[in-house]
Design a protein around this motif. Structure first.
Motif, short mmCIF file in Angstrom:
data_model
loop_
_atom_site.label_atom_id
_atom_site.label_comp_id
_atom_site.label_asym_id
_atom_site.label_seq_id
_atom_site.Cartn_x
_atom_site.Cartn_y
_atom_site.Cartn_z
N LYS A 77 -28.12 -15.14 9.27
CA LYS A 77 -28.71 -16.41 9.73
C LYS A 77 -27.84 -17.60 9.33
N VAL A 78 -27.72 -18.54 10.25
CA VAL A 78 -26.93 -19.74 10.00
C VAL A 78 -27.83 -20.96 10.19
N MET A 79 -27.66 -21.96 9.33
CA MET A 79 -28.43 -23.19 9.51
C MET A 79 -27.51 -24.31 9.98
N ILE A 80 -27.93 -25.01 11.03
CA ILE A 80 -27.19 -26.22 11.44
C ILE A 80 -28.02 -27.40 10.97
N ALA A 81 -27.41 -28.26 10.14
CA ALA A 81 -28.16 -29.38 9.56
C ALA A 81 -27.55 -30.71 9.98
N GLU A 82 -28.39 -31.60 10.47
CA GLU A 82 -27.93 -32.94 10.83
C GLU A 82 -28.74 -33.97 10.06
N GLY A 83 -28.09 -35.08 9.72
CA GLY A 83 -28.74 -36.09 8.89
C GLY A 83 -29.65 -37.04 9.65
N CYS A 84 -29.73 -36.89 10.97
CA CYS A 84 -30.62 -37.81 11.71
C CYS A 84 -31.21 -37.10 12.91
N ASN A 85 -32.18 -37.76 13.51
CA ASN A 85 -32.83 -37.22 14.71
C ASN A 85 -32.39 -38.04 15.89
N HIS A 86 -31.30 -37.68 16.53
CA HIS A 86 -30.91 -38.49 17.68
C HIS A 86 -31.31 -37.81 18.99
N ASP A 87 -31.19 -38.57 20.05
CA ASP A 87 -31.50 -38.05 21.36
C ASP A 87 -30.47 -36.97 21.71
N ARG A 88 -30.92 -35.81 22.10
CA ARG A 88 -29.95 -34.74 22.36
C ARG A 88 -29.75 -34.50 23.85
N LYS A 89 -28.50 -34.62 24.30
CA LYS A 89 -28.20 -34.41 25.71
C LYS A 89 -27.55 -33.04 25.88
N ALA A 90 -27.18 -32.77 27.12
CA ALA A 90 -26.72 -31.42 27.48
C ALA A 90 -25.64 -30.83 26.57
N GLU A 91 -24.62 -31.62 26.24
CA GLU A 91 -23.48 -31.04 25.52
C GLU A 91 -23.49 -31.34 24.03
N ASP A 92 -24.69 -31.41 23.46
CA ASP A 92 -24.84 -31.76 22.04
C ASP A 92 -24.11 -30.75 21.15
N ILE A 93 -23.41 -31.28 20.13
CA ILE A 93 -22.62 -30.39 19.27
C ILE A 93 -23.50 -29.39 18.53
N GLY A 94 -24.58 -29.91 17.92
CA GLY A 94 -25.40 -29.06 17.04
C GLY A 94 -26.28 -28.07 17.78
N THR A 95 -26.83 -28.51 18.92
CA THR A 95 -27.76 -27.61 19.60
C THR A 95 -27.10 -26.81 20.73
N LYS A 96 -25.91 -27.21 21.13
CA LYS A 96 -25.29 -26.51 22.27
C LYS A 96 -23.89 -25.96 21.92
N GLN A 97 -22.97 -26.90 21.60
CA GLN A 97 -21.57 -26.46 21.48
C GLN A 97 -21.37 -25.42 20.38
N ILE A 98 -21.87 -25.68 19.17
CA ILE A 98 -21.63 -24.72 18.08
C ILE A 98 -22.42 -23.43 18.30
N PRO A 99 -23.73 -23.48 18.64
CA PRO A 99 -24.43 -22.22 18.92
C PRO A 99 -23.76 -21.39 20.02
N ASP A 100 -23.27 -22.04 21.07
CA ASP A 100 -22.59 -21.31 22.15
C ASP A 100 -21.35 -20.59 21.63
N LYS A 101 -20.59 -21.31 20.79
CA LYS A 101 -19.36 -20.73 20.26
C LYS A 101 -19.69 -19.53 19.35
N ILE A 102 -20.77 -19.67 18.59
CA ILE A 102 -21.18 -18.56 17.72
C ILE A 102 -21.55 -17.34 18.56
N ASP A 103 -22.29 -17.57 19.64
CA ASP A 103 -22.64 -16.47 20.55
C ASP A 103 -21.39 -15.83 21.12
N GLN A 104 -20.45 -16.69 21.50
CA GLN A 104 -19.21 -16.20 22.12
C GLN A 104 -18.40 -15.35 21.13
N LEU A 105 -18.34 -15.78 19.88
CA LEU A 105 -17.52 -15.07 18.89
C LEU A 105 -18.19 -13.82 18.32
#
Ligand SMILES: Nc1nc2c(ncn2[C@@H]2O[C@H](COP(=O)(O)OP(=O)(O)OP(=O)(O)O)[C@@H](O)[C@H]2O)c(=O)[nH]1
Ligand code: SF4
Ligand SMILES: [Mg+2]
Length: 428
Positions: free
Chosen positions: A318-346
């Motif tokens: 299990k991996v935790m992605i932690a962000e210091g704020c609650n911002h509006d998340r759009k399609a290509e968000d680093i924390g909810t999209k880009q990094i999880p996608d890369k983890i799935d890919q690898l």
């Protein structure tokens, strides 16, 4: 100048909120004789003459036995971890405390001592009632380790005495880590800001703003550039060549006579920047790395070490992605999209479970151990004390941790990672 965090702790009805209001000289917190009046951590920021900027935490009583008692207690102890100075408030006349042998007071003192907090005891003196401080002190601080003061907290005129007590006893100084290493004032820093869908209109993001201000204040000239990431990554070679040409033309213009010293990029553009600046004479880094190095008081190396844990992830981890704020998340968000996608890919789709924690909420201490790795953002909305508390929780739980900028650079290879951490004197 950094703020000093002062936390107020103690039992219900001991006078914590009264102390908060004595500090702020106004009704910041609700004061009432109903036990458990303060439910959540109440924060006030102010400037105290002689101390400087401070952040005050008024907390819930740690001895509350309600349904919410445990939740309140968790919040209270999270605030304790973020405090530089811990003020333990004791209503010294409350004989009831002796029934349980001052268990709450001892719990607070022990948690604060184990985190090396500066601890002061504030005995709340109720007018006209005989003082029993000595017998209380013999129970909770037999060695007289902690400086103390006796005050009638609901008397606003006691403000001066309170502040003088803190000034004369406190040795807290916030370690100042420079945001960036020393840079030349006659060379340029290139800021790559590929404004995306998530970027708010009308202002830069906090790390971009802070870095720009930091540099200009120090007479280091900057050049802000908006890279068109969609074009740069386009599968149409003509389009990406066009964007590269625009980028190269500015770089070569600015770098005449080696005048470019550093390029700071949004981490998510590292795929492009690492390729396009391969033979650069100047250094490169990312906004996220600058921030996490600053907020962790120069402990970037710890976040770089986390890459090892990333490489060793196994199915089921299990991996935790932690962000210091609650911002509006759009399609290509680093924390909810880009990094999880890369983890799935690898590691294969769904093989690694990814959880998210946003804002000031961080996994409770006991839950942390479930994770093999925590991937943290730049943390610009948190303060140094909050990051230090998180780092200490992670180290004590044996959980590795890394950062967005570090990981996104590592995705481009170890050489790319070494380049972005080099400005801080760190190597893999
Ligand atoms: N006479 C007198 N009353 C005080 C003093 N300090 C606090 N009180 C009273 O004690 C009660 C509790 O004070 P609070 O400041 O709300 O206590 P607290 O520790 O914040 O309590 P919780 O939020 O319930 O945990 C209130 O009725 C206050 O008015 C004091 O110095 N003298
Ligand atoms: S706290 Fe983290 S996610 Fe929020 S803006 Fe700052 S770096 Fe980005
Ligand atoms: Mg209160």
């Amino acid at each position: 100048m950094k703020r000093i965090n002062i936390g107020i702790f103690g039992r219900v009805n001991s006078g914590k909120s009264t102390l908060m209001n004595l500090f702020t000289q106004q009704e910041t917190s609700i004061v009432d004789d109903t036990p458990g009046t303060t439910a959540d951590v109440k924060v006030a920021v102010m400037e105290i003459h002689g101390i400087g900027p401070v952040k005050l935490f008024d907390t819930a009583g740690t001895d509350e036995f309600s349904v919410l008692g445990d939740k309140k207690k968790d919040k209270t102890f999270a605030a304790l971890k973020r405090s530089d100075i811990v003020l333990l408030v004791i209503n010294e006349n409350n004989q009831a405390y002796s029934k349980d042998d001052y268990v709450s007071e001892k719990e607070i003192l022990s948690a604060a001592s184990s985190r090396n907090k500066e601890i002061f005891i504030v005995y709340n003196k109720f007018k006209g009632i005989p003082c029993i401080r000595e017998s209380v002190s013999a129970k909770i601080d037999p060695e007289n380790k902690f400086p103390f003061i006796e005050l009638e907290l609901n008397d606003p005129a006691k403000y001066k005495e309170l502040v003088e007590f803190i000034i004369s006893n406190s040795k807290v100084t916030i370690t100042r880590t420079p945001l960036l290493p020393t840079l030349d004032t006659d060379k340029i820093v290139f800021l790559n800001i590929p404004i995306d869908e998530e970027s708010p209109e009308g202002r830069f993001l906090r790390p971009q703003m802070m870095i720009e201000e930091y540099l200009v204040r120090r007479y280091v000239p900057t050049f802000a550039y908006r890279m068109d990431l969609a074009m740069a990554r386009s599968e149409d070679p003509q389009e990406s060549a066009e964007e590269k040409k625009r980028f190269d033309s500015f770089i070569s213009h600015l770098n005449r006579d080696g005048k470019l010293q550093l390029l700071i990029t949004d981490s998510q553009a590292m795929d492009i920047i690492s390729k396009w600046t391969k033979d650069a004479s100047y250094m490169i880094t990312t906004f996220s790395i600058v921030m996490i190095n600053f907020l962790s008081a120069g402990n970037l190396k710890l976040f770089v070490n986390g890459v090892k844990a990333f490489k060793n992830l196994k199915p089921g981890d299990k991996v935790m992605i932690a962000e210091g704020c609650n911002h509006d998340r759009k399609a290509e968000d680093i924390g909810t999209k880009q990094i999880p996608d890369k983890i799935d890919q690898l590691f294969g789709k769904g093989n690694i479970k990814v959880d998210h924690y946003f804002g000031r909420v961080f996994a409770e201490y006991d839950k942390l151990k479930e994770y093999k790795l925590v991937i943290h953002c730049g943390g610009c909305m948190l303060d140094q004390q909050a990051i230090a508390a998180r780092i200490q929780d992670l180290i004590e739980s044996g959980v590795s941790f890394t950062n967005y900028g570090v990981l996104l650079s590592y995705f481009q290879g170890e050489e790319a990672l070494n380049r972005v951490i080099e400005p801080f004197g760190v190597k893999i």
